[in-house]
Write a protein that holds these residues in place. Structure first.
Motif, PDB file in Angstrom:
ATOM      1  N   GLY A 101       0.784  -1.320   0.436  1.00  0.00           N
ATOM      2  CA  GLY A 101       0.154   0.284   0.095  1.00  0.00           C
ATOM      3  C   GLY A 101       0.911   1.114   0.097  1.00  0.00           C
ATOM      4  O   GLY A 101       1.567   1.267  -0.690  1.00  0.00           O
ATOM      5  N   GLU A 102       0.621   2.149   0.719  1.00  0.00           N
ATOM      6  CA  GLU A 102       1.336   3.061   1.309  1.00  0.00           C
ATOM      7  C   GLU A 102       2.962   3.214   1.643  1.00  0.00           C
ATOM      8  O   GLU A 102       3.738   4.611   1.882  1.00  0.00           O
ATOM      9  CB  GLU A 102       0.550   4.676   1.675  1.00  0.00           C
ATOM     10  CG  GLU A 102      -0.729   4.624   1.153  1.00  0.00           C
ATOM     11  CD  GLU A 102      -0.227   4.942  -0.436  1.00  0.00           C
ATOM     12  OE1 GLU A 102       0.446   6.579  -0.411  1.00  0.00           O
ATOM     13  OE2 GLU A 102      -1.592   5.381  -0.960  1.00  0.00           O
ATOM     14  N   HIS A 103       3.222   2.163   2.258  1.00  0.00           N
ATOM     15  CA  HIS A 103       4.395   1.778   3.014  1.00  0.00           C
ATOM     16  C   HIS A 103       5.557   1.896   1.779  1.00  0.00           C
ATOM     17  O   HIS A 103       5.100   0.968   1.172  1.00  0.00           O
ATOM     18  CB  HIS A 103       3.971   0.710   4.028  1.00  0.00           C
ATOM     19  CG  HIS A 103       5.339   0.394   4.114  1.00  0.00           C
ATOM     20  ND1 HIS A 103       5.753   1.038   5.575  1.00  0.00           N
ATOM     21  CD2 HIS A 103       5.905  -0.631   4.636  1.00  0.00           C
ATOM     22  CE1 HIS A 103       6.884   0.636   5.469  1.00  0.00           C
ATOM     23  NE2 HIS A 103       6.898  -0.352   4.997  1.00  0.00           N
ATOM     24  N   ARG A 104       6.570   2.171   2.270  1.00  0.00           N
ATOM     25  CA  ARG A 104       7.431   1.911   0.887  1.00  0.00           C
ATOM     26  C   ARG A 104       9.148   1.004   2.097  1.00  0.00           C
ATOM     27  O   ARG A 104       9.567   2.174   1.673  1.00  0.00           O
ATOM     28  CB  ARG A 104       7.817   2.867   0.178  1.00  0.00           C
ATOM     29  CG  ARG A 104       6.874   3.967  -0.747  1.00  0.00           C
ATOM     30  CD  ARG A 104       6.229   2.667  -1.914  1.00  0.00           C
ATOM     31  NE  ARG A 104       4.814   3.343  -3.364  1.00  0.00           N
ATOM     32  CZ  ARG A 104       4.336   2.434  -2.603  1.00  0.00           C
ATOM     33  NH1 ARG A 104       3.845   1.419  -2.192  1.00  0.00           N
ATOM     34  NH2 ARG A 104       3.282   3.342  -3.760  1.00  0.00           N
ATOM     35  N   PRO A 105       8.933  -0.016   1.882  1.00  0.00           N
ATOM     36  CA  PRO A 105      10.759  -0.038   2.518  1.00  0.00           C
ATOM     37  C   PRO A 105      11.277  -0.279   1.461  1.00  0.00           C
ATOM     38  O   PRO A 105      10.851   0.098   0.493  1.00  0.00           O
ATOM     39  CB  PRO A 105      10.155  -2.025   2.384  1.00  0.00           C
ATOM     40  CG  PRO A 105       8.345  -1.732   1.826  1.00  0.00           C
ATOM     41  CD  PRO A 105       8.458  -1.134   1.159  1.00  0.00           C
ATOM     42  N   ALA A 106      12.754  -0.054   1.871  1.00  0.00           N
ATOM     43  CA  ALA A 106      13.844  -0.606   0.937  1.00  0.00           C
ATOM     44  C   ALA A 106      13.320  -1.737  -0.064  1.00  0.00           C
ATOM     45  O   ALA A 106      12.703  -2.788   0.376  1.00  0.00           O
ATOM     46  CB  ALA A 106      14.912  -0.550   1.640  1.00  0.00           C
ATOM     47  N   SER A 107      14.221  -1.954  -1.387  1.00  0.00           N
ATOM     48  CA  SER A 107      13.813  -3.176  -1.746  1.00  0.00           C
ATOM     49  C   SER A 107      14.359  -3.137  -2.763  1.00  0.00           C
ATOM     50  O   SER A 107      15.084  -2.879  -3.285  1.00  0.00           O
ATOM     51  CB  SER A 107      12.479  -3.506  -2.840  1.00  0.00           C
ATOM     52  OG  SER A 107      11.871  -4.893  -2.781  1.00  0.00           O
ATOM     53  N   THR A 108      15.531  -4.717  -2.820  1.00  0.00           N
ATOM     54  CA  THR A 108      16.290  -5.727  -4.125  1.00  0.00           C
ATOM     55  C   THR A 108      15.461  -6.924  -4.391  1.00  0.00           C
ATOM     56  O   THR A 108      14.920  -7.333  -4.911  1.00  0.00           O
ATOM     57  CB  THR A 108      16.444  -5.477  -3.020  1.00  0.00           C
ATOM     58  OG1 THR A 108      18.054  -4.665  -2.609  1.00  0.00           O
ATOM     59  CG2 THR A 108      18.881  -6.037  -5.079  1.00  0.00           C
ATOM     60  N   VAL A 109      15.782  -6.346  -6.086  1.00  0.00           N
ATOM     61  CA  VAL A 109      14.512  -7.534  -6.885  1.00  0.00           C
ATOM     62  C   VAL A 109      15.814  -8.106  -7.756  1.00  0.00           C
ATOM     63  O   VAL A 109      16.601  -6.788  -8.219  1.00  0.00           O
ATOM     64  CB  VAL A 109      13.039  -7.209  -7.331  1.00  0.00           C
ATOM     65  CG1 VAL A 109      13.978  -6.090  -9.037  1.00  0.00           C
ATOM     66  CG2 VAL A 109      12.585  -7.927  -8.273  1.00  0.00           C
TER      67      VAL A 109
END
Length: 134
Positions: A101-109
Motif C-alpha cells: 500500500g502506501e508503505h515503501r520499504p527499501a527493496s532489491t529485486v
C-alpha cells in the motif's frame, strides 16, 4: 549487553534438512528468510501461476510477521528473487506495491536462473524492525 536470539519455523521438512529458521529475531530486528509459495503442510502451491505464487508467498510472510508480533509497516527492506524477471517484473512490481500500500520499504529485486524448488518462480525475504511504530 547481549541480546537473545529467538527463531521461528513452520515445521516444514526443508527447515531441518537445510538447517534454517523462517525468521530469527535479535533484539528489535527480525531477519525473515526467503518465503515461498506453500501451504501449511509444506506442499508447494501455484505451479506455473506466477501471481498465485507471489500472493501465497506474501501470505506466508504475513504468518511470520504475526508470529513475531509485527505488521507490514515494520518491514524496512525486502529482497525479491524472481525467475524469468523480464517476463514477470511488471506482475511482481504490481503485487509488491499492492501488498505494501502506501508503505515503501527499501527493496532489491533480482532475476535468478533457479530457486530451491523446481516449480518455484519467486522468493521474498524481509528485514523487520519491531521498534518502528506501525
Amino acid at each position: 549487553m547481549s541480546s537473545q536470539m529467538k527463531t521461528f519455523g513452520f515445521g516444514v521438512p526443508w527447515e531441518s534438512s537445510y538447517g534454517y529458521s523462517q525468521a530469527t529475531q535479535v533484539g528489535d530486528t527480525v531477519y525473515v528468510s526467503g518465503q515461498l509459495s506453500h501451504d501449511r503442510d509444506g506442499a508447494f502451491v501455484g505451479a506455473g501461476d506466477f501471481e498465485l505464487q507471489v500472493r501465497t508467498t506474501f501470505e506466508n510472510l504475513d504468518l511470520v510477521l504475526r508470529q513475531v508480533g509485527a505488521e507490514r509497516r515494520q518491514i524496512v527492506e525486502t529482497t525479491v528473487l524472481v525467475r524469468n524477471l523480464r517476463e514477470n517484473f511488471d506482475a511482481v512490481a504490481r503485487l509488491h506495491a499492492e501488498y505494501f500500500g502506501e508503505h515503501r520499504p527499501a527493496s532489491t529485486v533480482m532475476g535468478v536462473v533457479d530457486l530451491a524448488l523446481p516449480d518455484q518462480l519467486v522468493e521474498i525475504g524481509a528485514l523487520v524492525r519491531l521498534d518502528v511504530r506501525p
